[in-house]
Motif scaffolding. Structure first.
Motif, PDB file in Angstrom:
ATOM      1  N   MET A   8      17.175  -8.489 -36.092  1.00  0.00           N
ATOM      2  CA  MET A   8      16.489  -9.561 -35.548  1.00  0.00           C
ATOM      3  C   MET A   8      17.395 -10.052 -34.448  1.00  0.00           C
ATOM      4  O   MET A   8      18.750 -10.476 -35.235  1.00  0.00           O
ATOM      5  CB  MET A   8      15.597 -10.772 -35.705  1.00  0.00           C
ATOM      6  N   LYS A   9      17.841 -10.718 -33.094  1.00  0.00           N
ATOM      7  CA  LYS A   9      19.131 -11.050 -32.117  1.00  0.00           C
ATOM      8  C   LYS A   9      17.896 -12.680 -31.585  1.00  0.00           C
ATOM      9  O   LYS A   9      16.961 -12.353 -31.334  1.00  0.00           O
ATOM     10  CB  LYS A   9      19.333 -10.382 -31.265  1.00  0.00           C
ATOM     11  N   LEU A  10      19.019 -12.967 -31.079  1.00  0.00           N
ATOM     12  CA  LEU A  10      18.586 -14.097 -30.232  1.00  0.00           C
ATOM     13  C   LEU A  10      19.190 -13.833 -28.487  1.00  0.00           C
ATOM     14  O   LEU A  10      20.686 -14.302 -28.715  1.00  0.00           O
ATOM     15  CB  LEU A  10      18.779 -15.411 -30.621  1.00  0.00           C
ATOM     16  N   VAL A  11      18.574 -13.767 -28.105  1.00  0.00           N
ATOM     17  CA  VAL A  11      19.397 -13.394 -26.564  1.00  0.00           C
ATOM     18  C   VAL A  11      18.919 -14.912 -25.445  1.00  0.00           C
ATOM     19  O   VAL A  11      17.562 -15.424 -25.622  1.00  0.00           O
ATOM     20  CB  VAL A  11      18.718 -12.635 -26.149  1.00  0.00           C
ATOM     21  N   TYR A  12      20.637 -15.068 -24.780  1.00  0.00           N
ATOM     22  CA  TYR A  12      19.968 -16.565 -24.180  1.00  0.00           C
ATOM     23  C   TYR A  12      20.484 -15.961 -23.398  1.00  0.00           C
ATOM     24  O   TYR A  12      22.256 -15.134 -22.455  1.00  0.00           O
ATOM     25  CB  TYR A  12      21.326 -17.423 -24.642  1.00  0.00           C
ATOM     26  N   ALA A  13      20.169 -16.044 -22.309  1.00  0.00           N
ATOM     27  CA  ALA A  13      20.266 -15.538 -20.646  1.00  0.00           C
ATOM     28  C   ALA A  13      19.810 -16.595 -19.747  1.00  0.00           C
ATOM     29  O   ALA A  13      19.444 -17.235 -19.654  1.00  0.00           O
ATOM     30  CB  ALA A  13      19.163 -14.744 -20.376  1.00  0.00           C
ATOM     31  N   ILE A  14      20.937 -17.219 -19.489  1.00  0.00           N
ATOM     32  CA  ILE A  14      21.518 -18.435 -18.192  1.00  0.00           C
ATOM     33  C   ILE A  14      21.937 -17.850 -16.772  1.00  0.00           C
ATOM     34  O   ILE A  14      22.332 -16.047 -16.560  1.00  0.00           O
ATOM     35  CB  ILE A  14      22.362 -18.960 -18.603  1.00  0.00           C
ATOM     36  N   VAL A  15      20.263 -17.509 -15.857  1.00  0.00           N
ATOM     37  CA  VAL A  15      20.100 -16.787 -14.133  1.00  0.00           C
ATOM     38  C   VAL A  15      19.979 -18.234 -13.767  1.00  0.00           C
ATOM     39  O   VAL A  15      19.384 -19.212 -13.459  1.00  0.00           O
ATOM     40  CB  VAL A  15      19.378 -16.690 -14.545  1.00  0.00           C
ATOM     41  N   GLN A  16      20.077 -17.596 -12.471  1.00  0.00           N
ATOM     42  CA  GLN A  16      20.261 -18.997 -11.294  1.00  0.00           C
ATOM     43  C   GLN A  16      18.658 -19.485 -11.422  1.00  0.00           C
ATOM     44  O   GLN A  16      17.800 -17.876 -11.143  1.00  0.00           O
ATOM     45  CB  GLN A  16      20.741 -17.873  -9.810  1.00  0.00           C
ATOM     46  N   ASN A  17      18.722 -20.246 -10.735  1.00  0.00           N
ATOM     47  CA  ASN A  17      17.234 -20.744 -10.980  1.00  0.00           C
ATOM     48  C   ASN A  17      16.210 -19.566  -9.372  1.00  0.00           C
ATOM     49  O   ASN A  17      15.307 -19.320 -10.134  1.00  0.00           O
ATOM     50  CB  ASN A  17      16.858 -21.991  -9.778  1.00  0.00           C
ATOM     51  N   LYS A  18      17.116 -18.900  -8.247  1.00  0.00           N
ATOM     52  CA  LYS A  18      16.640 -18.049  -8.065  1.00  0.00           C
ATOM     53  C   LYS A  18      15.434 -16.920  -8.547  1.00  0.00           C
ATOM     54  O   LYS A  18      14.518 -16.790  -7.445  1.00  0.00           O
ATOM     55  CB  LYS A  18      17.491 -17.691  -6.426  1.00  0.00           C
ATOM     56  N   ASP A  19      16.369 -16.143  -8.690  1.00  0.00           N
ATOM     57  CA  ASP A  19      15.662 -15.668  -9.965  1.00  0.00           C
ATOM     58  C   ASP A  19      14.982 -16.161 -10.905  1.00  0.00           C
ATOM     59  O   ASP A  19      14.680 -15.066 -11.696  1.00  0.00           O
ATOM     60  CB  ASP A  19      16.799 -14.536 -10.685  1.00  0.00           C
ATOM     61  N   ALA A  20      15.016 -16.978 -11.516  1.00  0.00           N
ATOM     62  CA  ALA A  20      14.302 -17.243 -12.819  1.00  0.00           C
ATOM     63  C   ALA A  20      12.701 -16.902 -13.022  1.00  0.00           C
ATOM     64  O   ALA A  20      12.140 -16.647 -13.849  1.00  0.00           O
ATOM     65  CB  ALA A  20      14.459 -18.878 -12.894  1.00  0.00           C
ATOM     66  N   ASN A  21      11.660 -17.188 -12.438  1.00  0.00           N
ATOM     67  CA  ASN A  21      10.360 -17.117 -11.180  1.00  0.00           C
ATOM     68  C   ASN A  21       9.830 -15.404 -11.723  1.00  0.00           C
ATOM     69  O   ASN A  21       9.291 -14.657 -12.524  1.00  0.00           O
ATOM     70  CB  ASN A  21       9.752 -18.411 -10.679  1.00  0.00           C
ATOM     71  N   LEU A  22      11.324 -14.972 -11.179  1.00  0.00           N
ATOM     72  CA  LEU A  22      10.911 -13.243 -11.200  1.00  0.00           C
ATOM     73  C   LEU A  22      10.925 -13.012 -12.694  1.00  0.00           C
ATOM     74  O   LEU A  22      10.271 -11.802 -12.759  1.00  0.00           O
ATOM     75  CB  LEU A  22      11.746 -12.867 -10.021  1.00  0.00           C
ATOM     76  N   LEU A  23      11.760 -13.435 -13.205  1.00  0.00           N
ATOM     77  CA  LEU A  23      12.718 -12.773 -14.055  1.00  0.00           C
ATOM     78  C   LEU A  23      11.256 -13.607 -15.351  1.00  0.00           C
ATOM     79  O   LEU A  23      10.903 -12.752 -16.416  1.00  0.00           O
ATOM     80  CB  LEU A  23      14.159 -13.284 -14.708  1.00  0.00           C
ATOM     81  N   ALA A  24      10.881 -14.416 -15.057  1.00  0.00           N
ATOM     82  CA  ALA A  24      10.128 -14.568 -16.280  1.00  0.00           C
ATOM     83  C   ALA A  24       8.596 -14.123 -16.048  1.00  0.00           C
ATOM     84  O   ALA A  24       7.958 -13.202 -17.080  1.00  0.00           O
ATOM     85  CB  ALA A  24       9.479 -16.346 -16.176  1.00  0.00           C
ATOM     86  N   LYS A  25       8.392 -13.360 -15.225  1.00  0.00           N
ATOM     87  CA  LYS A  25       7.132 -12.850 -15.074  1.00  0.00           C
ATOM     88  C   LYS A  25       7.212 -11.073 -15.650  1.00  0.00           C
ATOM     89  O   LYS A  25       6.556 -10.937 -16.040  1.00  0.00           O
ATOM     90  CB  LYS A  25       6.982 -12.425 -13.101  1.00  0.00           C
ATOM     91  N   LYS A  26       8.641 -11.058 -15.422  1.00  0.00           N
ATOM     92  CA  LYS A  26       8.656  -9.587 -15.461  1.00  0.00           C
ATOM     93  C   LYS A  26       8.884  -8.920 -17.210  1.00  0.00           C
ATOM     94  O   LYS A  26       8.833  -8.596 -18.170  1.00  0.00           O
ATOM     95  CB  LYS A  26      10.286  -9.140 -14.850  1.00  0.00           C
ATOM     96  N   PHE A  27       9.603 -10.106 -17.492  1.00  0.00           N
ATOM     97  CA  PHE A  27       8.899 -10.537 -19.082  1.00  0.00           C
ATOM     98  C   PHE A  27       7.698 -10.164 -19.481  1.00  0.00           C
ATOM     99  O   PHE A  27       7.244  -9.540 -20.523  1.00  0.00           O
ATOM    100  CB  PHE A  27       9.652 -11.833 -19.784  1.00  0.00           C
ATOM    101  N   SER A  28       7.171 -11.160 -19.072  1.00  0.00           N
ATOM    102  CA  SER A  28       5.629 -11.544 -19.475  1.00  0.00           C
ATOM    103  C   SER A  28       4.881  -9.951 -19.462  1.00  0.00           C
ATOM    104  O   SER A  28       4.435  -9.456 -19.838  1.00  0.00           O
ATOM    105  CB  SER A  28       5.339 -12.239 -18.601  1.00  0.00           C
TER     106      SER A  28
END
Length: 106
Positions: free
Chosen positions: A1-21
């Motif tokens: 198992m791995k733990l991934v930390y991804a630090i992204v610009q706020n402009k990309d955060a909502n789209l990324l959260a949607k794509k994760f889901s």
């Protein structure tokens, strides 16, 4: 198992959260601040099976993009403070992947 930390610009955060889901990737989303401009960004924390790390990286890479912006840094000189816009690259993602020795869900 791995733990991934991804630090992204706020402009990309909502789209990324949607794509994760959409891809069945469970992520914890945290507001964070840092970097050269001390602007807000978002940190995602993802616990994922080793064989799924490439899937997470693909989603991040496809949805977090660098962009160019102008900033006006303050420079002190003998004539006082001078500001001249400078074009810099911002955005994209900084990703850390660390091993997990133990994982439990309660």
């Amino acid at each position: 198992m791995k733990l991934v930390y991804a630090i992204v610009q706020n402009k990309d955060a909502n789209l990324l959260a949607k794509k994760f889901s959409e891809n069945g990737i469970r992520a914890t989303k945290l507001a964070s601040t840092g970097g050269f401009l001390s602007e807000g960004n978002t940190t995602f924390i993802i616990g994922i099976a080793d064989e799924k790390v490439a899937d997470v990286m693909k989603v991040i890479k496809e949805n977090c993009h660098q962009r160019e912006e102008f900033v006006s840094p303050v420079v002190n000189s003998h004539a006082g403070e001078l500001t001249q816009p400078v074009q810099i690259k911002v955005g994209g993602a900084i990703v850390f992947v660390t091993p997990v020795d133990e994982f439990r869900r309660f």
